[in-house]
Design a protein around this motif. Structure first.
Motif, PDB file in Angstrom:
ATOM      1  N   LEU A  39     -38.010 -44.359  32.782  1.00  0.00           N
ATOM      2  CA  LEU A  39     -38.499 -45.548  32.214  1.00  0.00           C
ATOM      3  C   LEU A  39     -37.914 -45.875  33.112  1.00  0.00           C
ATOM      4  CD1 LEU A  39     -39.032 -44.603  28.211  1.00  0.00           C
ATOM      5  CD2 LEU A  39     -40.400 -44.150  30.695  1.00  0.00           C
ATOM      6  N   GLY A  40     -38.393 -47.303  33.170  1.00  0.00           N
ATOM      7  CA  GLY A  40     -37.844 -48.378  33.906  1.00  0.00           C
ATOM      8  C   GLY A  40     -37.454 -49.458  33.555  1.00  0.00           C
ATOM      9  N   TRP A  41     -36.355 -49.369  32.233  1.00  0.00           N
ATOM     10  CA  TRP A  41     -36.222 -50.136  31.057  1.00  0.00           C
ATOM     11  C   TRP A  41     -35.347 -50.770  32.214  1.00  0.00           C
ATOM     12  CZ3 TRP A  41     -34.592 -45.529  27.285  1.00  0.00           C
ATOM     13  CH2 TRP A  41     -35.828 -45.503  25.963  1.00  0.00           C
ATOM     14  N   SER A  42     -34.630 -52.365  31.117  1.00  0.00           N
ATOM     15  CA  SER A  42     -33.928 -53.088  31.812  1.00  0.00           C
ATOM     16  C   SER A  42     -33.033 -53.709  30.913  1.00  0.00           C
ATOM     17  CB  SER A  42     -34.467 -53.593  33.150  1.00  0.00           C
ATOM     18  OG  SER A  42     -35.299 -54.740  32.315  1.00  0.00           O
ATOM     19  N   ILE A  43     -32.107 -54.421  31.504  1.00  0.00           N
ATOM     20  CA  ILE A  43     -31.233 -55.494  30.234  1.00  0.00           C
ATOM     21  C   ILE A  43     -31.786 -56.727  30.399  1.00  0.00           C
ATOM     22  CG2 ILE A  43     -28.830 -56.550  29.688  1.00  0.00           C
ATOM     23  CD1 ILE A  43     -27.786 -54.231  31.275  1.00  0.00           C
ATOM     24  N   LYS A  44     -32.054 -57.043  29.264  1.00  0.00           N
ATOM     25  CA  LYS A  44     -32.949 -58.750  28.938  1.00  0.00           C
ATOM     26  C   LYS A  44     -31.694 -59.790  28.781  1.00  0.00           C
ATOM     27  CE  LYS A  44     -36.652 -56.924  29.759  1.00  0.00           C
ATOM     28  NZ  LYS A  44     -37.509 -57.018  31.099  1.00  0.00           N
ATOM     29  N   GLU A  45     -30.639 -59.215  27.521  1.00  0.00           N
ATOM     30  CA  GLU A  45     -29.644 -59.991  27.272  1.00  0.00           C
ATOM     31  C   GLU A  45     -28.098 -59.648  26.958  1.00  0.00           C
ATOM     32  OE1 GLU A  45     -33.196 -62.722  24.628  1.00  0.00           O
ATOM     33  OE2 GLU A  45     -31.955 -61.759  23.509  1.00  0.00           O
ATOM     34  N   MET A  46     -27.339 -60.327  27.026  1.00  0.00           N
ATOM     35  CA  MET A  46     -26.317 -59.463  26.970  1.00  0.00           C
ATOM     36  C   MET A  46     -25.556 -60.704  26.264  1.00  0.00           C
ATOM     37  SD  MET A  46     -25.254 -58.543  30.779  1.00  0.00           S
ATOM     38  CE  MET A  46     -24.263 -57.178  31.088  1.00  0.00           C
ATOM     39  N   TRP A  47     -23.860 -60.351  26.070  1.00  0.00           N
ATOM     40  CA  TRP A  47     -23.687 -61.519  25.306  1.00  0.00           C
ATOM     41  C   TRP A  47     -21.621 -60.396  25.184  1.00  0.00           C
ATOM     42  CZ3 TRP A  47     -27.198 -59.079  22.693  1.00  0.00           C
ATOM     43  CH2 TRP A  47     -26.843 -58.913  21.840  1.00  0.00           C
ATOM     44  N   VAL A  48     -20.624 -61.277  24.935  1.00  0.00           N
ATOM     45  CA  VAL A  48     -19.272 -60.959  24.994  1.00  0.00           C
ATOM     46  C   VAL A  48     -18.989 -61.080  23.664  1.00  0.00           C
ATOM     47  CG1 VAL A  48     -17.454 -60.597  25.681  1.00  0.00           C
ATOM     48  CG2 VAL A  48     -19.109 -60.604  27.483  1.00  0.00           C
ATOM     49  N   ASN A  49     -18.016 -60.099  22.932  1.00  0.00           N
ATOM     50  CA  ASN A  49     -17.853 -60.147  21.366  1.00  0.00           C
ATOM     51  C   ASN A  49     -16.291 -59.670  22.121  1.00  0.00           C
ATOM     52  OD1 ASN A  49     -19.740 -60.393  20.328  1.00  0.00           O
ATOM     53  ND2 ASN A  49     -20.107 -58.590  18.799  1.00  0.00           N
ATOM     54  N   VAL A  50     -15.071 -60.549  21.476  1.00  0.00           N
ATOM     55  CA  VAL A  50     -13.851 -60.200  21.873  1.00  0.00           C
ATOM     56  C   VAL A  50     -13.369 -60.212  19.573  1.00  0.00           C
ATOM     57  CG1 VAL A  50     -11.418 -61.674  22.071  1.00  0.00           C
ATOM     58  CG2 VAL A  50     -13.890 -62.233  23.523  1.00  0.00           C
ATOM     59  N   LEU A  51     -13.096 -59.463  19.846  1.00  0.00           N
ATOM     60  CA  LEU A  51     -12.119 -58.814  18.495  1.00  0.00           C
ATOM     61  C   LEU A  51     -10.662 -59.287  18.511  1.00  0.00           C
ATOM     62  CD1 LEU A  51     -14.313 -55.764  17.395  1.00  0.00           C
ATOM     63  CD2 LEU A  51     -14.304 -58.639  16.354  1.00  0.00           C
ATOM     64  N   ASP A  52      -9.735 -60.050  17.844  1.00  0.00           N
ATOM     65  CA  ASP A  52      -8.629 -59.918  17.610  1.00  0.00           C
ATOM     66  C   ASP A  52      -7.817 -58.731  16.389  1.00  0.00           C
ATOM     67  OD1 ASP A  52      -8.905 -62.278  18.889  1.00  0.00           O
ATOM     68  OD2 ASP A  52      -8.339 -63.459  17.007  1.00  0.00           O
ATOM     69  N   VAL A  53      -6.998 -58.896  17.111  1.00  0.00           N
ATOM     70  CA  VAL A  53      -6.347 -57.246  16.030  1.00  0.00           C
ATOM     71  C   VAL A  53      -6.553 -57.126  14.436  1.00  0.00           C
ATOM     72  CG1 VAL A  53      -4.505 -56.110  15.244  1.00  0.00           C
ATOM     73  CG2 VAL A  53      -4.288 -57.200  17.746  1.00  0.00           C
ATOM     74  N   GLY A  54      -7.520 -55.984  14.216  1.00  0.00           N
ATOM     75  CA  GLY A  54      -8.088 -56.614  13.125  1.00  0.00           C
ATOM     76  C   GLY A  54      -9.450 -57.063  12.610  1.00  0.00           C
ATOM     77  N   GLY A  55      -9.778 -57.543  13.530  1.00  0.00           N
ATOM     78  CA  GLY A  55     -11.316 -57.869  13.465  1.00  0.00           C
ATOM     79  C   GLY A  55     -12.426 -57.045  13.675  1.00  0.00           C
ATOM     80  N   HIS A  56     -13.403 -57.445  13.231  1.00  0.00           N
ATOM     81  CA  HIS A  56     -14.867 -55.876  12.990  1.00  0.00           C
ATOM     82  C   HIS A  56     -16.094 -56.881  13.195  1.00  0.00           C
ATOM     83  CE1 HIS A  56     -14.977 -57.922   9.327  1.00  0.00           C
ATOM     84  NE2 HIS A  56     -16.045 -57.094   9.250  1.00  0.00           N
ATOM     85  N   GLN A  57     -16.559 -55.755  13.330  1.00  0.00           N
ATOM     86  CA  GLN A  57     -18.604 -56.085  13.789  1.00  0.00           C
ATOM     87  C   GLN A  57     -19.258 -55.411  12.644  1.00  0.00           C
ATOM     88  OE1 GLN A  57     -19.917 -57.570  16.312  1.00  0.00           O
ATOM     89  NE2 GLN A  57     -21.051 -58.480  14.170  1.00  0.00           N
TER      90      GLN A  57
END
Length: 74
Positions: A39-57
């Protein structure tokens, strides 16, 4: 312990263009695995997360998306 950029388009940075160029063929592979066709899927949006030590999503979802993914860099 978590910070992230604003929403970005792949063309907003040469590094994001390079990442999208590497990731996009994998989207077609994923579509072939799920639906038996490329299929012709594509990337529409991106972002960057930065986790410090002990961080979580926290668990969350992405509205208006069929798939989403994560690329981890160290």
């Amino acid at each position: 312990h978590l910070s992230h950029t604003a929403m970005l388009q792949p063309g907003d940075s040469p590094l994001l263009v390079a990442a999208a160029d590497l990731i996009t063929p994998r989207l077609a592979d994923f579509g072939a695995l799920l639906f038996g066709e490329r299929l012709g899927w594509s990337i529409k949006e991106m972002w960057v997360n930065v986790l410090d030590v002990g961080g979580h999503q926290a668990m969350h979802n992405h509205a208006n998306s069929f798939i989403s993914g994560v690329v981890y860099l160290t």
